[in-house]
Write a protein that holds these residues in place. Structure first.
Motif, PDB file in Angstrom:
ATOM      1  N   HIS A   1      35.419  18.555  14.377  1.00  0.00           N
ATOM      2  CA  HIS A   1      34.892  19.888  14.817  1.00  0.00           C
ATOM      3  C   HIS A   1      34.339  19.914  16.108  1.00  0.00           C
ATOM      4  O   HIS A   1      33.459  18.780  16.434  1.00  0.00           O
ATOM      5  CB  HIS A   1      33.864  20.124  13.771  1.00  0.00           C
ATOM      6  CG  HIS A   1      33.461  21.637  13.429  1.00  0.00           C
ATOM      7  ND1 HIS A   1      33.080  22.403  12.629  1.00  0.00           N
ATOM      8  CD2 HIS A   1      33.223  22.856  14.545  1.00  0.00           C
ATOM      9  CE1 HIS A   1      32.875  23.517  12.620  1.00  0.00           C
ATOM     10  NE2 HIS A   1      33.111  23.793  13.973  1.00  0.00           N
ATOM     11  N   GLY A   2      34.674  20.628  17.094  1.00  0.00           N
ATOM     12  CA  GLY A   2      34.150  20.543  18.385  1.00  0.00           C
ATOM     13  C   GLY A   2      32.838  21.642  18.560  1.00  0.00           C
ATOM     14  O   GLY A   2      32.922  22.812  18.117  1.00  0.00           O
TER      15      GLY A   2
ATOM     16  N   ASP B   1      31.117  18.803  25.798  1.00  0.00           N
ATOM     17  CA  ASP B   1      31.826  18.874  24.536  1.00  0.00           C
ATOM     18  C   ASP B   1      31.329  17.588  23.646  1.00  0.00           C
ATOM     19  O   ASP B   1      31.083  16.603  24.028  1.00  0.00           O
ATOM     20  CB  ASP B   1      33.378  18.647  24.948  1.00  0.00           C
ATOM     21  CG  ASP B   1      33.985  19.778  25.612  1.00  0.00           C
ATOM     22  OD1 ASP B   1      33.435  20.765  25.476  1.00  0.00           O
ATOM     23  OD2 ASP B   1      34.555  19.361  26.654  1.00  0.00           O
TER      24      ASP B   1
ATOM     25  N   ARG C   1      30.368  22.820  21.910  1.00  0.00           N
ATOM     26  CA  ARG C   1      30.026  22.878  23.564  1.00  0.00           C
ATOM     27  C   ARG C   1      28.424  23.043  23.485  1.00  0.00           C
ATOM     28  O   ARG C   1      28.185  24.113  23.124  1.00  0.00           O
ATOM     29  CB  ARG C   1      30.968  23.765  24.234  1.00  0.00           C
ATOM     30  CG  ARG C   1      30.253  23.689  25.799  1.00  0.00           C
ATOM     31  CD  ARG C   1      31.212  24.170  26.767  1.00  0.00           C
ATOM     32  NE  ARG C   1      32.531  23.306  26.875  1.00  0.00           N
ATOM     33  CZ  ARG C   1      33.716  23.385  27.270  1.00  0.00           C
ATOM     34  NH1 ARG C   1      33.746  24.736  27.905  1.00  0.00           N
ATOM     35  NH2 ARG C   1      34.548  22.805  27.171  1.00  0.00           N
TER      36      ARG C   1
ATOM     37  N   ARG D   1      39.608  21.105  13.276  1.00  0.00           N
ATOM     38  CA  ARG D   1      41.270  20.942  13.096  1.00  0.00           C
ATOM     39  C   ARG D   1      41.371  19.451  12.508  1.00  0.00           C
ATOM     40  O   ARG D   1      40.650  18.624  12.968  1.00  0.00           O
ATOM     41  CB  ARG D   1      41.653  21.198  14.569  1.00  0.00           C
ATOM     42  CG  ARG D   1      41.243  20.074  15.599  1.00  0.00           C
ATOM     43  CD  ARG D   1      41.794  20.415  16.987  1.00  0.00           C
ATOM     44  NE  ARG D   1      41.876  19.374  17.631  1.00  0.00           N
ATOM     45  CZ  ARG D   1      41.014  18.818  18.851  1.00  0.00           C
ATOM     46  NH1 ARG D   1      40.086  19.934  18.738  1.00  0.00           N
ATOM     47  NH2 ARG D   1      40.939  17.926  19.335  1.00  0.00           N
TER      48      ARG D   1
ATOM     49  N   SER E   1      29.523  27.299  22.625  1.00  0.00           N
ATOM     50  CA  SER E   1      30.863  27.666  21.926  1.00  0.00           C
ATOM     51  C   SER E   1      31.246  26.767  20.721  1.00  0.00           C
ATOM     52  O   SER E   1      30.586  25.611  20.971  1.00  0.00           O
ATOM     53  CB  SER E   1      31.976  27.715  22.859  1.00  0.00           C
ATOM     54  OG  SER E   1      32.412  26.353  23.393  1.00  0.00           O
ATOM     55  N   LEU E   2      32.037  27.198  19.848  1.00  0.00           N
ATOM     56  CA  LEU E   2      32.132  26.415  18.642  1.00  0.00           C
ATOM     57  C   LEU E   2      33.957  26.724  18.602  1.00  0.00           C
ATOM     58  O   LEU E   2      34.384  27.593  18.235  1.00  0.00           O
ATOM     59  CB  LEU E   2      31.414  27.304  17.375  1.00  0.00           C
ATOM     60  CG  LEU E   2      30.001  26.940  17.564  1.00  0.00           C
ATOM     61  CD1 LEU E   2      29.539  27.967  16.595  1.00  0.00           C
ATOM     62  CD2 LEU E   2      29.592  25.603  17.052  1.00  0.00           C
ATOM     63  N   ASP E   3      34.333  25.406  18.258  1.00  0.00           N
ATOM     64  CA  ASP E   3      35.626  25.259  17.888  1.00  0.00           C
ATOM     65  C   ASP E   3      35.804  25.067  16.352  1.00  0.00           C
ATOM     66  O   ASP E   3      35.265  24.430  15.751  1.00  0.00           O
ATOM     67  CB  ASP E   3      36.491  24.113  18.509  1.00  0.00           C
ATOM     68  CG  ASP E   3      36.591  24.153  20.053  1.00  0.00           C
ATOM     69  OD1 ASP E   3      36.563  25.230  20.650  1.00  0.00           O
ATOM     70  OD2 ASP E   3      36.662  23.039  20.756  1.00  0.00           O
ATOM     71  N   PRO E   4      36.910  25.961  15.762  1.00  0.00           N
ATOM     72  CA  PRO E   4      36.966  25.613  14.500  1.00  0.00           C
ATOM     73  C   PRO E   4      37.550  24.305  14.106  1.00  0.00           C
ATOM     74  O   PRO E   4      37.937  23.471  15.149  1.00  0.00           O
ATOM     75  CB  PRO E   4      38.216  26.568  14.023  1.00  0.00           C
ATOM     76  CG  PRO E   4      38.921  26.927  15.303  1.00  0.00           C
ATOM     77  CD  PRO E   4      37.797  26.591  16.362  1.00  0.00           C
TER      78      PRO E   4
ATOM     79  N   GLU F   1      33.682  13.097  26.268  1.00  0.00           N
ATOM     80  CA  GLU F   1      33.103  13.897  25.260  1.00  0.00           C
ATOM     81  C   GLU F   1      31.951  13.062  24.585  1.00  0.00           C
ATOM     82  O   GLU F   1      32.001  11.702  24.333  1.00  0.00           O
ATOM     83  CB  GLU F   1      33.881  14.626  24.107  1.00  0.00           C
ATOM     84  CG  GLU F   1      34.615  13.383  23.315  1.00  0.00           C
ATOM     85  CD  GLU F   1      35.665  14.011  22.375  1.00  0.00           C
ATOM     86  OE1 GLU F   1      36.116  15.166  22.763  1.00  0.00           O
ATOM     87  OE2 GLU F   1      36.110  13.605  21.719  1.00  0.00           O
TER      88      GLU F   1
END
Length: 115
Positions: free
Chosen positions: A38-39, A58, A41, A29, A24-27, A101
């Motif tokens: 930028h996160g 993470d 997983r 922030r 997964s990729l977080d935008p 993380e």
């Protein structure tokens, strides 16, 4: 009792090296401090001596270089991460909470997802 400033940490090591798949990729922030994170997983298979399975970890990308790489990743990409383990504290539902993380020092795509 000696304060933490008096502790000799010259032999301490906090190094993490991961090779796994992006799940997964977080935008990116922007935090109240103005910092951008930028996160990503990354899922890594467990070693044979442990129970079969995977660990989902993470990864926080704080530097411009690691954020740039993270912005080009896709779910399924195989990546290599070098960094350090960090414990992050925050509030969730009004209660204090924490999580571990990996803070990426270096992030690179090893291969794209199989078609």
């Amino acid at each position: 009792m000696a304060g933490s400033a008096d502790v000799d940490r010259s032999g301490d090591v906090n190094t993490v090296h991961l090779v796994g798949r992006v799940t997964s990729l977080d935008p990116p922030r922007t935090l109240p401090s103005g910092d951008v994170v930028h996160g990503v997983r990354v899922t890594v298979g467990r070693e044979a001596r442990a129970r079969p399975g995977v660990d989902a970890l993470d990864v926080a990308c704080w530097s411009a270089a690691t954020r740039r790489v993270a912005g080009r990743l896709e779910v399924g990409d195989r990546v290599e991460v070098d960094g350090s383990l960090r414990r992050r504290f925050f509030r969730a539902g009004g209660a204090p909470a924490s999580r571990y993380e990996v803070e990426a020092r270096r992030l690179r795509r090893v291969s794209a997802p199989a078609s």
